[in-house]
Design a protein around this motif. Structure first.
Motif, PDB file in Angstrom:
ATOM      1  N   THR A   1       0.797  -0.995  -0.116  1.00 31.41           N
ATOM      2  CA  THR A   1       0.023   0.043  -0.038  1.00 31.41           C
ATOM      3  C   THR A   1       0.869   1.269  -0.047  1.00 31.41           C
ATOM      4  O   THR A   1       0.617   2.148  -0.891  1.00 31.41           O
ATOM      5  CB  THR A   1      -0.740  -0.003   1.305  1.00 31.41           C
TER       6      THR A   1
ATOM      7  N   SER B   1      -4.355  -6.044  -6.892  1.00 29.57           N
ATOM      8  CA  SER B   1      -5.324  -6.390  -5.784  1.00 29.57           C
ATOM      9  C   SER B   1      -5.346  -7.690  -5.466  1.00 29.57           C
ATOM     10  O   SER B   1      -4.314  -8.285  -5.651  1.00 29.57           O
ATOM     11  CB  SER B   1      -6.673  -5.707  -5.761  1.00 29.57           C
TER      12      SER B   1
ATOM     13  N   HIS C   1      -8.915  -8.988  -0.322  1.00 29.02           N
ATOM     14  CA  HIS C   1      -9.147  -7.352   0.211  1.00 29.02           C
ATOM     15  C   HIS C   1     -10.421  -7.330   0.619  1.00 29.02           C
ATOM     16  O   HIS C   1     -10.773  -6.273   1.437  1.00 29.02           O
ATOM     17  CB  HIS C   1      -9.160  -6.464  -1.043  1.00 29.02           C
TER      18      HIS C   1
ATOM     19  N   GLY D   1     -10.649  -7.079   4.213  1.00 30.98           N
ATOM     20  CA  GLY D   1      -9.680  -6.209   4.944  1.00 30.98           C
ATOM     21  C   GLY D   1     -10.480  -5.235   5.757  1.00 30.98           C
ATOM     22  O   GLY D   1     -11.764  -5.240   5.722  1.00 30.98           O
TER      23      GLY D   1
ATOM     24  N   ASP E   1      -4.673  -8.529   3.959  1.00 26.90           N
ATOM     25  CA  ASP E   1      -5.998  -8.141   3.593  1.00 26.90           C
ATOM     26  C   ASP E   1      -6.362  -6.739   3.523  1.00 26.90           C
ATOM     27  O   ASP E   1      -6.819  -6.083   2.780  1.00 26.90           O
ATOM     28  CB  ASP E   1      -7.076  -9.148   4.456  1.00 26.90           C
ATOM     29  N   ASP E   2      -5.777  -6.193   4.940  1.00 24.50           N
ATOM     30  CA  ASP E   2      -6.177  -4.707   4.928  1.00 24.50           C
ATOM     31  C   ASP E   2      -5.438  -4.061   3.878  1.00 24.50           C
ATOM     32  O   ASP E   2      -5.628  -3.104   3.359  1.00 24.50           O
ATOM     33  CB  ASP E   2      -5.271  -4.325   6.178  1.00 24.50           C
TER      34      ASP E   2
ATOM     35  N   LYS F   1      -4.505  -4.981   0.768  1.00 23.95           N
ATOM     36  CA  LYS F   1      -4.893  -5.003  -0.442  1.00 23.95           C
ATOM     37  C   LYS F   1      -6.311  -4.228  -0.540  1.00 23.95           C
ATOM     38  O   LYS F   1      -6.807  -3.884  -1.562  1.00 23.95           O
ATOM     39  CB  LYS F   1      -5.389  -6.779  -0.942  1.00 23.95           C
ATOM     40  N   LEU F   2      -7.184  -4.308   0.406  1.00 23.27           N
ATOM     41  CA  LEU F   2      -8.316  -3.208   0.632  1.00 23.27           C
ATOM     42  C   LEU F   2      -7.962  -1.845   0.275  1.00 23.27           C
ATOM     43  O   LEU F   2      -8.479  -1.112  -0.410  1.00 23.27           O
ATOM     44  CB  LEU F   2      -9.171  -3.434   1.852  1.00 23.27           C
ATOM     45  N   TRP F   3      -6.658  -1.423   1.034  1.00 30.14           N
ATOM     46  CA  TRP F   3      -6.445  -0.014   1.003  1.00 30.14           C
ATOM     47  C   TRP F   3      -5.828   0.461  -0.295  1.00 30.14           C
ATOM     48  O   TRP F   3      -6.209   1.565  -0.939  1.00 30.14           O
ATOM     49  CB  TRP F   3      -5.446   0.050   2.133  1.00 30.14           C
TER      50      TRP F   3
ATOM     51  N   THR G   1      -6.649  -1.082  -3.287  1.00 37.21           N
ATOM     52  CA  THR G   1      -7.685  -1.014  -3.892  1.00 37.21           C
ATOM     53  C   THR G   1      -8.612   0.176  -3.880  1.00 37.21           C
ATOM     54  O   THR G   1      -8.831   0.910  -4.805  1.00 37.21           O
ATOM     55  CB  THR G   1      -8.714  -2.108  -3.873  1.00 37.21           C
TER      56      THR G   1
ATOM     57  N   ASP H   1      -7.399  -7.874  -9.735  1.00 36.72           N
ATOM     58  CA  ASP H   1      -7.345  -9.359  -8.771  1.00 36.72           C
ATOM     59  C   ASP H   1      -6.763 -10.234 -10.016  1.00 36.72           C
ATOM     60  O   ASP H   1      -7.418 -10.686 -10.712  1.00 36.72           O
ATOM     61  CB  ASP H   1      -8.403  -9.804  -8.196  1.00 36.72           C
TER      62      ASP H   1
END
Length: 237
Positions: free
Chosen positions: A94, A114, A118, A121, A136-137, A139-141, A143, A162
């Motif tokens: 990130t 990503s 995610h 996350g 996971d966090d 990849k959410l961030w 994205t 992805d």
């Protein structure tokens, strides 16, 4: 012919992406953490250039941005580099994409890697400063960052991809997804003009998919960008 930067390209999806783009006649600059990973002289000759630096280190990220900027303005930057385990995950996955995006000239296209993970996350950005963010966090961030830029930077398209759970060193030999399909979407987004959506897509195997709702939330996007600015001291705009 496009000038394209691919981070984390010494092996795996990054190397496959860079190789496919070079095979198509594009000028490809690769980023690697360790130049010793480039062992094939014939392979090295394919690249427009190589930038070196550890994306788990904030000072080194500045160095990577300076090296990359020497090639001029890129047509496409593919933020492929990633690691699975904390505490490096949030920095590489990130923070490094954020900093490189902020420090380099705006390209025509941005592509961020990503993961389906995610979706689990957390939106707790306190984990960023605390250094407790999970893969996971991160990849959410990233994205969220990709989709935020789609609405903030006119003239630059921005997408998240992805690649699937593919059998790379990171994914493991038993990963069930198709390795070739893992890089084809990035190559397609980097070089085609007729994608729908043109910007702001979350893609899996060249098909748009709905991301975690938080990634589309303008308020969360703003909070994330401010948190990254505060953490790094690097403003986005």
């Amino acid at each position: 012919m496009a000038l394209i930067l691919v981070t984390g390209a010494s092996s795996g999806l990054g190397h496959n992406t860079a190789s496919a783009l070079a095979d198509d006649g594009h000028e490809v600059v690769i980023h690697v953490r360790n130049p010793a990973r480039i062992t094939d002289a014939g392979d090295a000759a394919r690249w427009k250039g190589v930038v070196i630096g550890d994306l788990a280190d904030l000072d080194a990220i500045h160095g990577v941005a300076r090296q990359a900027s020497e090639f001029g303005r890129f047509d496409t930057v593919i933020h492929n580099a990633g690691v699975l385990h904390s505490p490096e995950a949030v920095t590489v996955n990130t923070i490094a994409p954020y900093m490189l995006t902020a420090l380099m000239s705006k390209p025509a296209r941005l592509i961020y890697l990503s993961s389906s993970m995610h979706r689990t996350g957390s939106t707790d950005l306190g984990r960023l400063a605390a250094g407790t963010a999970s893969y996971d966090d991160s990849k959410l961030w990233v994205t969220t960052l990709a989709l935020a830029l789609a609405s903030r930077w006119e003239g630059t398209s921005s997408h998240a991809v992805d690649p699937g759970w593919v059998p790379t060193r990171m994914g493991g030999a038993g990963a069930p997804d198709d390795l070739t399909a893992g890089h084809q979407t990035q190559v397609w987004l980097a070089t085609h003009h007729d994608t729908i959506p043109h910007t702001g897509g979350y893609w899996y195997h060249q098909q748009p998919q709905p991301p975690h709702p938080a990634a589309l939330d303008a308020e969360f996007q703003g909070h994330l960008i401010q948190a990254l600015k505060h953490h790094t001291g690097v403003p986005l705009d």
